[in-house]
Enzyme design. Structure first.
Site, PDB file in Angstrom:
ATOM      1  N   LYS A  29     -17.065  -6.996   6.914  1.00 22.47           N
ATOM      2  CA  LYS A  29     -15.836  -7.740   6.595  1.00 22.47           C
ATOM      3  C   LYS A  29     -15.105  -8.203   7.851  1.00 22.47           C
ATOM      4  O   LYS A  29     -14.043  -8.805   7.748  1.00 22.47           O
ATOM      5  CB  LYS A  29     -14.886  -6.856   5.776  1.00 22.47           C
ATOM      6  CG  LYS A  29     -15.144  -6.888   4.272  1.00 22.47           C
ATOM      7  CD  LYS A  29     -13.963  -6.257   3.543  1.00 22.47           C
ATOM      8  CE  LYS A  29     -13.979  -6.509   2.052  1.00 22.47           C
ATOM      9  NZ  LYS A  29     -12.799  -5.931   1.391  1.00 22.47           N
ATOM     10  N   SER A  49      -2.821  -7.994   2.750  1.00 18.82           N
ATOM     11  CA  SER A  49      -3.091  -7.838   4.187  1.00 18.82           C
ATOM     12  C   SER A  49      -3.516  -9.171   4.787  1.00 18.82           C
ATOM     13  O   SER A  49      -3.138  -9.500   5.914  1.00 18.82           O
ATOM     14  CB  SER A  49      -4.185  -6.796   4.411  1.00 18.82           C
ATOM     15  OG  SER A  49      -3.765  -5.544   3.952  1.00 18.82           O
ATOM     16  N   ARG A  96      -1.772  -5.685  -8.422  1.00 20.16           N
ATOM     17  CA  ARG A  96      -0.651  -6.600  -8.183  1.00 20.16           C
ATOM     18  C   ARG A  96      -0.449  -7.552  -9.346  1.00 20.16           C
ATOM     19  O   ARG A  96       0.660  -7.910  -9.696  1.00 20.16           O
ATOM     20  CB  ARG A  96      -0.904  -7.431  -6.919  1.00 20.16           C
ATOM     21  CG  ARG A  96      -0.751  -6.665  -5.647  1.00 20.16           C
ATOM     22  CD  ARG A  96      -1.300  -7.426  -4.498  1.00 20.16           C
ATOM     23  NE  ARG A  96      -2.728  -7.671  -4.679  1.00 20.16           N
ATOM     24  CZ  ARG A  96      -3.544  -8.090  -3.728  1.00 20.16           C
ATOM     25  NH1 ARG A  96      -3.088  -8.343  -2.531  1.00 20.16           N
ATOM     26  NH2 ARG A  96      -4.816  -8.272  -3.973  1.00 20.16           N
ATOM     27  N   HIS A 133       0.836  -1.209   0.000  1.00 19.62           N
ATOM     28  CA  HIS A 133       0.000   0.000   0.000  1.00 19.62           C
ATOM     29  C   HIS A 133       0.870   1.258   0.000  1.00 19.62           C
ATOM     30  O   HIS A 133       0.608   2.207  -0.741  1.00 19.62           O
ATOM     31  CB  HIS A 133      -0.880   0.042   1.262  1.00 19.62           C
ATOM     32  CG  HIS A 133      -1.898  -1.048   1.355  1.00 19.62           C
ATOM     33  ND1 HIS A 133      -2.009  -1.880   2.453  1.00 19.62           N
ATOM     34  CD2 HIS A 133      -2.866  -1.453   0.500  1.00 19.62           C
ATOM     35  CE1 HIS A 133      -2.999  -2.725   2.275  1.00 19.62           C
ATOM     36  NE2 HIS A 133      -3.529  -2.509   1.082  1.00 19.62           N
TER      37      HIS A 133
END
Ligand code: PNS
Length: 160
Positions: free
Chosen positions: A41, A127, A90, A17
């Site tokens: 989430k 993450s 990515r 990030h």
């Protein structure tokens, strides 16, 4: 004055990030990092904690700030007076979903999304993987800033 808004979950922020944020800090006049407050989430860190971690990690860029948001991304874009949304990519597997979000956000408000490729060294980083490594006692040195690594260890120790 061009403002970029960099949205995400940032649960927790990683060097992947920060790599995107750093490039935005060099390209745009102002960068607003927007942390999605999505309790559905079940994040490890609250939105306020993620904003605090990001603020700590971004002190070296004086044109970067962080805030949390609820609801639609295009609403925080409007409130922040941002001109573009920036997302990191990515791999090609990220692209399909990100393209859908970008097209929906364009339809909702006319806001354009720009994609920045993640540096190759962070191409595999997420993450979720970082949380898993720490949960099982592995090292995340070089993947997250030391302040994030400490917060992760403390939080995951609390949960055990
Ligand atoms: O870090 P992530 O999980 O890739 O971030 C995704 C995020 C938070 C940017 C995305 O889910 C989002 O924009 N959520 C806000 C709700 C919204 O605007 N949904 C419609 C977008 S098309």
């Amino acid at each position: 004055m061009i403002t970029a808004l960099v949205p995400g979950s940032f649960d927790p922020p990683t060097y992947g990030h920060l790599d995107i944020i750093e490039r935005c800090a060099g390209l745009f006049d102002r960068v607003v990092v927007a942390v999605a407050n999505n309790p559905a989430k079940s994040p490890l860190f609250s939105a306020a904690e993620r904003v605090a971690l990001l603020e700590e990690c971004c002190t070296r860029w004086d044109n970067v700030s962080a805030r949390s948001f609820d609801g639609l991304l295009v609403e925080v874009v409007r409130r922040a007076g941002a001109d573009v949304i920036v997302k990191g990519l990515r791999a090609v597997t990220d692209f399909e979903y990100e393209l859908q979000l970008a097209q929906m956000n364009r339809r909702l408000s006319g806001t354009v999304t720009l994609f920045v490729p993640t540096s190759a060294e962070y191409g595999y980083l997420s993450s979720s993987l970082v949380k898993e490594v720490v949960a099982f006692g592995g090292s995340v040195e070089g993947l997250v800033p030391p302040t994030v690594a400490r917060a992760l260890k403390e939080r995951l120790a609390d949960e055990r």
